[in-house]
Design a protein around this motif. Structure first.
Motif, PDB file in Angstrom:
ATOM      1  N   SER A 177       0.812  -1.242  -0.061  1.00  0.00           N
ATOM      2  CA  SER A 177       0.017  -0.068  -0.070  1.00  0.00           C
ATOM      3  C   SER A 177       0.797   1.253   0.140  1.00  0.00           C
ATOM      4  N   GLY A 178       2.343   1.010   0.002  1.00  0.00           N
ATOM      5  CA  GLY A 178       2.892   2.206   0.278  1.00  0.00           C
ATOM      6  C   GLY A 178       3.103   2.953   1.471  1.00  0.00           C
ATOM      7  N   GLY A 179       2.833   2.155   2.466  1.00  0.00           N
ATOM      8  CA  GLY A 179       3.189   2.765   4.056  1.00  0.00           C
ATOM      9  C   GLY A 179       4.542   2.283   4.497  1.00  0.00           C
ATOM     10  N   ALA A 180       5.285   1.474   3.536  1.00  0.00           N
ATOM     11  CA  ALA A 180       6.497   0.880   3.999  1.00  0.00           C
ATOM     12  C   ALA A 180       7.238   0.998   2.548  1.00  0.00           C
ATOM     13  N   ASP A 181       8.699   1.112   2.597  1.00  0.00           N
ATOM     14  CA  ASP A 181       9.517   1.068   1.628  1.00  0.00           C
ATOM     15  C   ASP A 181      10.062  -0.507   1.462  1.00  0.00           C
ATOM     16  N   VAL A 182      10.573  -0.937   2.711  1.00  0.00           N
ATOM     17  CA  VAL A 182      11.070  -2.311   2.935  1.00  0.00           C
ATOM     18  C   VAL A 182      10.231  -3.043   3.993  1.00  0.00           C
ATOM     19  N   ALA A 183      10.060  -4.462   3.604  1.00  0.00           N
ATOM     20  CA  ALA A 183       9.395  -5.345   4.695  1.00  0.00           C
ATOM     21  C   ALA A 183      10.443  -6.354   5.205  1.00  0.00           C
ATOM     22  N   LEU A 184      10.390  -6.316   6.637  1.00  0.00           N
ATOM     23  CA  LEU A 184      11.222  -7.626   6.907  1.00  0.00           C
ATOM     24  C   LEU A 184      10.302  -8.539   7.540  1.00  0.00           C
ATOM     25  N   VAL A 185       9.905  -9.715   6.898  1.00  0.00           N
ATOM     26  CA  VAL A 185       9.020 -10.558   6.835  1.00  0.00           C
ATOM     27  C   VAL A 185       9.591 -11.872   6.385  1.00  0.00           C
ATOM     28  N   GLY A 186       8.689 -13.093   6.641  1.00  0.00           N
ATOM     29  CA  GLY A 186       9.004 -14.142   5.881  1.00  0.00           C
ATOM     30  C   GLY A 186       8.893 -14.260   4.493  1.00  0.00           C
ATOM     31  N   SER A 187       9.844 -15.024   3.676  1.00  0.00           N
ATOM     32  CA  SER A 187       9.563 -14.956   2.418  1.00  0.00           C
ATOM     33  C   SER A 187       8.350 -15.441   1.708  1.00  0.00           C
TER      34      SER A 187
END
Length: 328
Positions: A75-85
């Motif tokens: 949604s554009g609320g973050a540039d990068v996510a740290l999460v499971g692949s």
């Protein structure tokens, strides 16, 4: 889970990318799926100034649950996510026009520990049979790896256990603390904190049982990489510096570095949690996500009945940035 990710595809089509030109990118907004010492290298990259050295300002937000973290990214609320692949696979399987690319690995094993109500001196996995197991979110990495390990020990998660899966990810630890379930999977430092408080006892490690898997990676949309390649390279370089720092420093030194991110946790518990993760090789020592680990992930998803379709390694994994960074 698949239905949820199907609803995200519309966002990819209607929400424009809020990105700057390469020479203007300074702030990177990270959405992390949970707050855990499992992600110690990320916090080290912040506290030891590695992101700052690269000219990047980090805005870190915790967004509990892989589905919510991915929503923030798309949604554009973050540039990068740290999460499971696995989240990138769910999105791709629905026909994304702006694929979510795994560009830097942070952890390489499962990060949860099996907790029991009693301190079981000679634990064996068959002791879980007929118990009430407080499980994780269906389709998420903790639950899928958990099922993979249970089946490895001849336990049918849905037949041999009273499996509870209707509790939101952010509330699982509090549910266990209030008396729900005989066994539960928990991340550190919550597991050690519960053990100290007598709420439960760590009896096994899912990370030791499951093998190498891209459990948590930094990922972003392909369009963000295309428009901000220099910033993504700087970001990856900072992560690599932090990984090397963690690999070469003691649990005590790492704990002091990341303590500000865990203000309510005693320093000795942060230290022991980090030591557990270091001892089982949970922290990746470089950001390259291997094809073997990627295939292992899909095997685990398939075993859990959650793999919508197999996605080729090169489709959702970009190692060129990480390889460039570690070659210098």
């Amino acid at each position: 889970m698949r239905r949820f990710f199907a609803s995200l595809i519309g966002l990819l089509l209607i929400i424009p990318l809020a990105a700057c030109n390469n020479d203007q990118v300074q702030k990177i907004r990270i959405a992390e799926v949970t707050r855990s010492v499992f992600y110690a290298p990320q916090y080290v990259a912040i506290t030891e100034g590695f992101f700052e050295e690269e000219g990047l300002e980090i805005e870190l937000t915790t967004v509990p649950g892989g589905d919510k973290t991915m929503t923030a990214l798309i949604s554009g609320g973050a540039d990068v996510a740290l999460v499971g692949s696995e989240t990138s696979i769910y999105v791709e399987a629905q026909g994304s026009t702006d694929p979510v690319i795994n560009f830097a690995a942070l952890t390489q094993t499962d990060g949860t520990f099996l907790m029991a109500r009693e301190d079981i001196e000679n634990f064996s996995w068959d002791q879980l049979k007929d118990s009430t197991f407080l499980g994780q979110r269906k389709g998420g990495m903790p639950q899928m790896v958990g099922e993979f390990v249970l089946k490895k020990h001849d336990i049918d998660p849905h037949g041999d256990l009273n499996l509870i899966q209707n509790i939101d990810f952010a509330n699982i630890s509090s549910a266990y603390a209030s008396g729900t379930g005989d066994f539960v999977q928990l991340f550190e430092p919550t597991a050690s904190l519960f053990e100290k408080e007598g709420r439960g006892y760590i009896v096994a490690s899912f990370g030791e049982q499951s093998g190498k898997v891209p459990y948590t990676t930094f990922m972003t949309k392909q369009s963000f990489i295309d428009e901000n390649s220099d910033a993504v390279e700087k970001f990856t370089r900072a992560v690599y510096k932090a990984q090397q720092w963690v690999d070469s420093h003691s649990p005590e030194e790492i704990a002091k570095s990341v303590q500000e991110f865990f203000p309510d946790t005693p320093i000795d518990l942060i230290t022991s949690s980090i030591e557990r993760y270091k001892n089982q090789g949970s922290y990746a020592t470089n950001p390259v996500l291997s094809e073997e680990a990627w295939n292992n992930l899909q095997d685990i998803m398939d075993e859990a009945g959650e793999l919508p379709k197999r996605i080729d390694y090169t489709t959702l994994v970009n190692t060129s940035i990480a390889e460039k960074v570690i070659s210098k």
